[in-house]
Design a protein around this motif. Structure first.
Motif, PDB file in Angstrom:
ATOM      1  N   HIS A 114       9.535-111.253  35.259  1.00 34.61           N
ATOM      2  CA  HIS A 114      10.655-110.975  34.357  1.00 34.61           C
ATOM      3  C   HIS A 114      10.130-110.768  32.952  1.00 34.61           C
ATOM      4  O   HIS A 114       9.171-111.432  32.531  1.00 34.61           O
ATOM      5  CB  HIS A 114      11.655-112.135  34.369  1.00 34.61           C
ATOM      6  CG  HIS A 114      12.232-112.381  35.741  1.00 34.61           C
ATOM      7  ND1 HIS A 114      13.058-111.496  36.379  1.00 34.61           N
ATOM      8  CD2 HIS A 114      12.081-113.438  36.593  1.00 34.61           C
ATOM      9  CE1 HIS A 114      13.398-111.964  37.573  1.00 34.61           C
ATOM     10  NE2 HIS A 114      12.804-113.159  37.720  1.00 34.61           N
ATOM     11  N   PRO A 115      10.755-109.894  32.194  1.00 37.74           N
ATOM     12  CA  PRO A 115      10.237-109.580  30.859  1.00 37.74           C
ATOM     13  C   PRO A 115      10.134-110.800  29.939  1.00 37.74           C
ATOM     14  O   PRO A 115       9.269-110.827  29.074  1.00 37.74           O
ATOM     15  CB  PRO A 115      11.271-108.583  30.316  1.00 37.74           C
ATOM     16  CG  PRO A 115      11.877-107.965  31.531  1.00 37.74           C
ATOM     17  CD  PRO A 115      11.930-109.060  32.551  1.00 37.74           C
ATOM     18  N   ASP A 116      11.013-111.796  30.129  1.00 37.28           N
ATOM     19  CA  ASP A 116      10.990-112.959  29.247  1.00 37.28           C
ATOM     20  C   ASP A 116       9.976-114.005  29.682  1.00 37.28           C
ATOM     21  O   ASP A 116       9.751-114.990  28.969  1.00 37.28           O
ATOM     22  CB  ASP A 116      12.388-113.607  29.208  1.00 37.28           C
ATOM     23  CG  ASP A 116      13.416-112.663  28.581  1.00 37.28           C
ATOM     24  OD1 ASP A 116      13.007-111.798  27.778  1.00 37.28           O
ATOM     25  OD2 ASP A 116      14.601-112.785  28.931  1.00 37.28           O
ATOM     26  N   ASP A 117       9.367-113.815  30.874  1.00 39.35           N
ATOM     27  CA  ASP A 117       8.409-114.797  31.370  1.00 39.35           C
ATOM     28  C   ASP A 117       7.027-114.572  30.761  1.00 39.35           C
ATOM     29  O   ASP A 117       6.699-113.476  30.272  1.00 39.35           O
ATOM     30  CB  ASP A 117       8.302-114.725  32.893  1.00 39.35           C
ATOM     31  CG  ASP A 117       9.565-115.201  33.578  1.00 39.35           C
ATOM     32  OD1 ASP A 117      10.364-115.869  32.914  1.00 39.35           O
ATOM     33  OD2 ASP A 117       9.745-114.874  34.784  1.00 39.35           O
ATOM     34  N   LEU A 118       6.252-115.616  30.806  1.00 41.07           N
ATOM     35  CA  LEU A 118       4.854-115.533  30.417  1.00 41.07           C
ATOM     36  C   LEU A 118       3.993-115.577  31.673  1.00 41.07           C
ATOM     37  O   LEU A 118       4.346-116.242  32.652  1.00 41.07           O
ATOM     38  CB  LEU A 118       4.493-116.706  29.499  1.00 41.07           C
ATOM     39  CG  LEU A 118       5.196-116.709  28.142  1.00 41.07           C
ATOM     40  CD1 LEU A 118       4.884-117.997  27.391  1.00 41.07           C
ATOM     41  CD2 LEU A 118       4.794-115.508  27.312  1.00 41.07           C
ATOM     42  N   SER A 163      12.097-127.635  28.582  1.00 41.66           N
ATOM     43  CA  SER A 163      12.008-126.185  28.481  1.00 41.66           C
ATOM     44  C   SER A 163      11.215-125.702  27.281  1.00 41.66           C
ATOM     45  O   SER A 163      10.957-124.509  27.147  1.00 41.66           O
ATOM     46  CB  SER A 163      13.412-125.574  28.427  1.00 41.66           C
ATOM     47  OG  SER A 163      14.070-126.055  27.258  1.00 41.66           O
TER      48      SER A 163
END
Length: 968
Positions: A746-750, A817
């Protein structure tokens, strides 16, 4: 014959001249004029005489020159002592001495008509001399001495062959037998010895002063092939038997008490034909003197028959039966090198008229221990002796019928490339017919052979083959064409292969033979016979092709090949081959193999030769794409051709390398190489092949964007080693971005692991044979990085508490988080105290934050690829200041699955110092004490599963959650 005719004619003329001269009793000038006048009246003879001198007791002639039908007699001097008066008055010619020296009889330009006339005249003369009619005078000769030269025609049509002749003796008269010695020597044609000689005796018996009873000539011929071969004796006799009866003429040639040739006939009268019989007992040693030094096959022949001929032998009719045997026919033609000893029997009848030979019967039967077959003339035929052309009595019919009943297959000439046939006998029938100055050959029945064995260099390649062929040939003058259409190979009632072949050569000096053909074969039947190697995926199906070739000192061959398997796979090629006089083969063979993931499209170009050390190859293999399976498919027949092997029981030890006796140089260059689970780009290298090793240099290739360079390695073979095969190969390291293996979903994941890594590949293997080597070969990748971020230990523990108030849940969710790098442990502890968390629970929460992102200054691991395709991970070491992760694992090999989606199994031990170590101890998940380097270790291994794209860290999360819940 010519010599006797001219000599006797000359003697008669001389005697007449002498009598005339005595009668006129004039001066020598008048005698000479009278002699020249008498010469001018002779029919068919022209001549001159220098001088004549005749007295009452002697006659002398000088410079006599006679010519007849191209034959020339030159007599410098002639002296005869006799009583001329007694000869004229009382008809008694008593010659006390006759001397003629230095004469020359030149027959080198005599015509064929003269030859026939001479034979006829001599035959009539012999008959006349022996028959009981009165000579014109009572004749006796006391002493003769004649010496001169005879010139014979040369076969080369240039110059002449020289013979020196000497005749001495005498004592001829009524009631007594004259004895004369005949000696000769000279250079005969090259087909005989360089110098030959003859020494013999001529005996002349007279019943009365005016009649002859017998002429006998015996002579020994020497020098025909050297004294070691013995003397050939000639015996000729003409006589009237006592008590009357027909006059007999017989001629015998003997050698070592063996009668080689015997001819007997009666002496003819005018307009009468000779009628007699003949016998021969001939051996190769008898012919050797006439072979100009050329070796002859061993043979012996005996026969007998009859003949009749006219007096000039212009028409001769012969009948007879011959029997004999022959062996070592390779001396006649290399094509007959495999032919064994044969017995033959021939019945013949022919008539020779002038230059034409008419054969009315020819039957030849051939046999060894059993009958082989027959050769029979279908009808009468004529042979022109000048041109060699054959003319049939019935032009529309056949000429020679060849019927083979049991011809040994082993007699068929070698097929080339070391192949030959052996086994049972062949049968069939073909007919030869003259046409347009040449011949045609047509089948009357198929040539068939069963139970045939195919040999390669003397070793069995295939057995129990059944062969059949329809043989046709056109053999016009100066050219020929041979067809085998069809040629069928079968075995056990099953057709193995079928071909239509044609060979031809055109007129002129060019010796090139053109060959064309088409063929089809059954792959499984060919493989079952060992005619071709069994290829993976091609055990059933059909192969076909066509070719054109030119065959001379060098061979040029091009054609098309298609192998279609029942599985749907196929191999096709439009190839070109060349064979030089030294046996080296040059080739250009483009290959296309279909039926796999992608088609293999490659081209093999180079040279091949075979020497005492084995097969030598210089090969360039290029192409746009190939699969490893297809390359191994092509390697199998090459290994077999080199006497190596690529198949066999897994545990059977090889005694020689699977590449056999191949040596040479191979250059590989492929745009794409498709392996089981990945594609490699720009694959190539240089392979140097020797008897004990294969060395790779300048290798390159790899996954797209990760090309390996400077690949080098060596595959060695040592028959005495624990594992005969050992393989080692290395490559220069290449760079890899971790994101290719651990992508962001996902684009927001690292990414789970982030950084650039250096990969150093190597290949290691060993085995007792080829299959064991393949199964035991492993690829190893040493991976390292000096900077990277590891996010394997990030965990949200807050959701794991069993009892949660809303404020606590919010707090734990927030703590779990936030990345530990931005939230310090103190901040997390403050939140825990505000919400009344226990110290261990706070520590568990804080560990999830502290270890969620680890900045490593060294990451290393070793990935070893197993023969099954999976990877074992060992030496995993991720080190950061105050923290490390160490362990091992495996990486899956699901076919057709991308690397990031392969199954991952990784077990790591975590160690820490400082604040993180304190948190581990507080959370109750640390091993008591510290290791030798002062690290506090997490109790137990932490397991990670899933895939690189979706790493499953459930084990770590459960460890923290359990600690937090237990403490709370």
């Amino acid at each position: 014959m010519k010599f006797l005719r001219i000599l006797l004619t000359g003697l008669v003329i001389l005697a007449s001249l002498a009598v005339l001269c005595v009668l006129v009793l004039v001066a020598p000038a008048v005698q000479t004029w009278v002699a020249q006048h008498e010469l001018s009246k002779q029919s068919g003879v022209t001549g001159t005489v220098g001088s004549v001198s005749a007295g009452f007791g002697a006659v002398t002639l000088e410079e006599l020159h006679l010519e007849s039908a191209g034959a020339v007699l030159t007599l410098p001097s002639f002296q005869a002592k006799l009583s001329v008066t007694d000869a004229v008055l009382h008809r008694r010619a008593k010659v006390t001495s006759l001397v003629a020296d230095g004469w020359t009889l030149d027959l080198s330009h005599a015509s064929g008509a003269a030859n026939a006339a001479s034979a006829r005249d001599v035959a009539l003369l012999l008959g006349s001399l022996l028959r009981p009619w009165d000579l014109p005078v009572d004749l006796s000769v006391d002493d003769v001495e004649m010496e001169g030269d005879v010139l014979l025609p040369s076969p080369s049509a240039t110059g002449a062959t020289h013979m020196h002749v000497r005749l001495t003796g005498g004592g001829m008269g009524a009631g007594r037998e004259g004895a004369f010695v005949v000696e000769s020597s000279g250079d005969l044609p090259a087909m005989l010895a360089s110098t030959v000689g003859a020494h013999g005796n001529l005996q002349v018996a007279m019943d009365t002063p005016r009649t002859f009873r017998r002429l006998r000539l015996t002579a020994g011929l020497t020098g025909l092939a050297g004294s070691s071969r013995g003397v050939v004796n000639l015996s000729a006799q003409a006589e009237i038997p006592h008590g009357g009866g027909p006059e007999i003429l017989s001629v015998q040639l003997t050698r070592a008490n063996r009668e080689i040739l015997s001819i007997a006939t009666h002496l003819p009268k005018a307009n009468e034909r000779l009628d007699g019989g003949w016998k021969v007992d001939l051996r190769d040693a008898d012919i050797a003197p006439f072979a100009a030094g050329h070796p002859l096959p061993s043979f012996s022949a005996t026969g007998s028959g009859g003949f009749d001929a006219d007096l000039g032998f212009e028409s001769v009719h012969v009948t007879g039966l011959m029997r004999g045997n022959v062996s070592n026919l390779a001396l006649v033609s290399p094509l007959l090198a495999r032919t064994g000893a044969m017995e033959a029997q021939a019945r013949l009848e022919f008539t020779r008229d002038e230059h034409n030979l008419r054969v009315s019967r020819l039957e030849v039967s051939l046999a060894t221990s059993a009958p082989l077959g027959t050769i029979r003339s279908v009808q009468s035929f004529d042979i022109d002796e000048k041109t060699g052309s054959v003319k049939l009595t019935q032009p529309a019919g056949g000429w020679l019928d060849f019927a083979f009943t049991a011809l040994p297959v082993s007699w068929i000439p070698e097929l080339g490339m070391g192949f030959s046939l052996t086994g049972n006998e062949a049968s069939g029938e073909i007919v030869l017919t003259p046409k347009d100055g040449g011949f045609i050959l047509r089948p009357k029945s198929l040539l068939v052979a069963t139970g045939v064995t195919l040999l390669k260099d003397g070793r069995v390649s295939a057995r129990a083959l059944d062969l059949s062929a329809s043989l046709e040939a056109d053999l016009p003058t100066g050219t020929w064409e041979l067809r085998l259409a069809p040629l069928v190979i079968g075995s056990g009632g099953r057709q193995v292969a079928k071909a239509d072949l044609k060979f031809s050569r055109q007129t002129g000096d060019d010796p090139v033979v053109a060959a064309t053909g088409k063929w089809t074969s059954d792959i499984s039947a060919m493989a079952a016979q060992g005619l071709i190697p069994v290829l993976d995926g091609f055990s059933e199906g059909k192969a076909s092709g066509d070719f054109t070739a030119s065959l001379a000192d060098s061979v040029d061959l091009e054609g098309n090949l298609v192998i279609a398997a029942q599985s749907g796979r196929s191999i096709s090629s439009a190839y070109h081959l060349g064979l030089d006089p030294g046996g080296a083969v040059s080739f250009v063979v483009p290959l296309k193999i279909t039926g796999e993931k992608i088609p293999t499209d490659i081209s093999a170009e180079g040279t091949w030769s075979r020497n005492a050390d084995g097969n030598q190859i210089d090969l360039k293999l290029t192409g746009s794409a190939a699969t490893t399976g297809d390359l191994l498919l092509l390697a199998a027949p090459l290994a077999l051709a080199g006497s190596g092997r690529t198949r066999g029981p897994r545990n059977e030890r090889d005694t020689k390398a699977f590449w056999g006796d191949w040596t040479g140089h191979v250059v590989l260059s492929l745009d794409k190489l498709v392996m089981q689970d990945r594609d490699l780009a720009v694959v190539g290298g240089v392979f140097d092949i020797d008897h004990g090793q294969v060395r790779l240099t300048s290798g390159h290739g790899g996954p797209e964007h990760h090309n390996m360079t400077n690949i080098s390695g060596i595959l060695a073979f040592d028959a005495a080693g624990a594992s005969p095969y050992t393989l080692k190969a290395t490559s220069a390291p290449f760079e890899v971005d971790a994101k290719t293996l651990f992508p962001v979903v996902h684009p927001d994941d690292l990414p789970t692991i982030e950084g650039h890594f250096s990969v150093a590949p190597s290949l290691v293997g060993a085995g007792v044979n080829y299959q064991d080597l393949v199964a035991g070969t492993e690829a190893e990748f040493r991976i390292s990085s000096t900077s990277g971020i590891v996010r394997l230990l990030g965990a949200n523990v807050g959701t794991s508490f069993h009892e949660r108030s809303a404020p606590m849940t919010d707090t734990l969710g927030t703590v779990g988080s936030v990345v530990g790098g931005f939230l310090g442990s103190q901040k997390a502890a403050d939140l825990g105290a505000k919400n009344h968390l226990s110290k261990p629970a706070e520590a568990a929460l804080d560990l999830g934050n502290q270890l969620s992102e680890i900045g490593c200054d060294l990451i290393t691991l070793t990935a070893r690829r197993t023969p099954e395709g999976s990877f074992t991970l060992s030496g995993v070491d991720m080190a950061a200041p105050g923290t490390f992760l160490r362990g091992s694992g495996t990486f899956g090999s699901a076919k057709g699955t991308a690397l990031q989606d392969q199954a991952l199994s990784l077990d790591l031990r975590v160690g820490a110092k400082g604040k993180v170590a304190e948190l581990l101890a507080t959370a109750g998940i640390a091993v008591p004490g510290k290791d030798a380097q002062g690290f506090t270790l997490v109790s137990g291994m932490i397991h990670f599963g899933g895939t690189p794209a979706h790493v499953d860290a459930t084990s770590w999360q459960q460890m923290l959650a359990t600690a937090a819940n237990r403490a709370q």
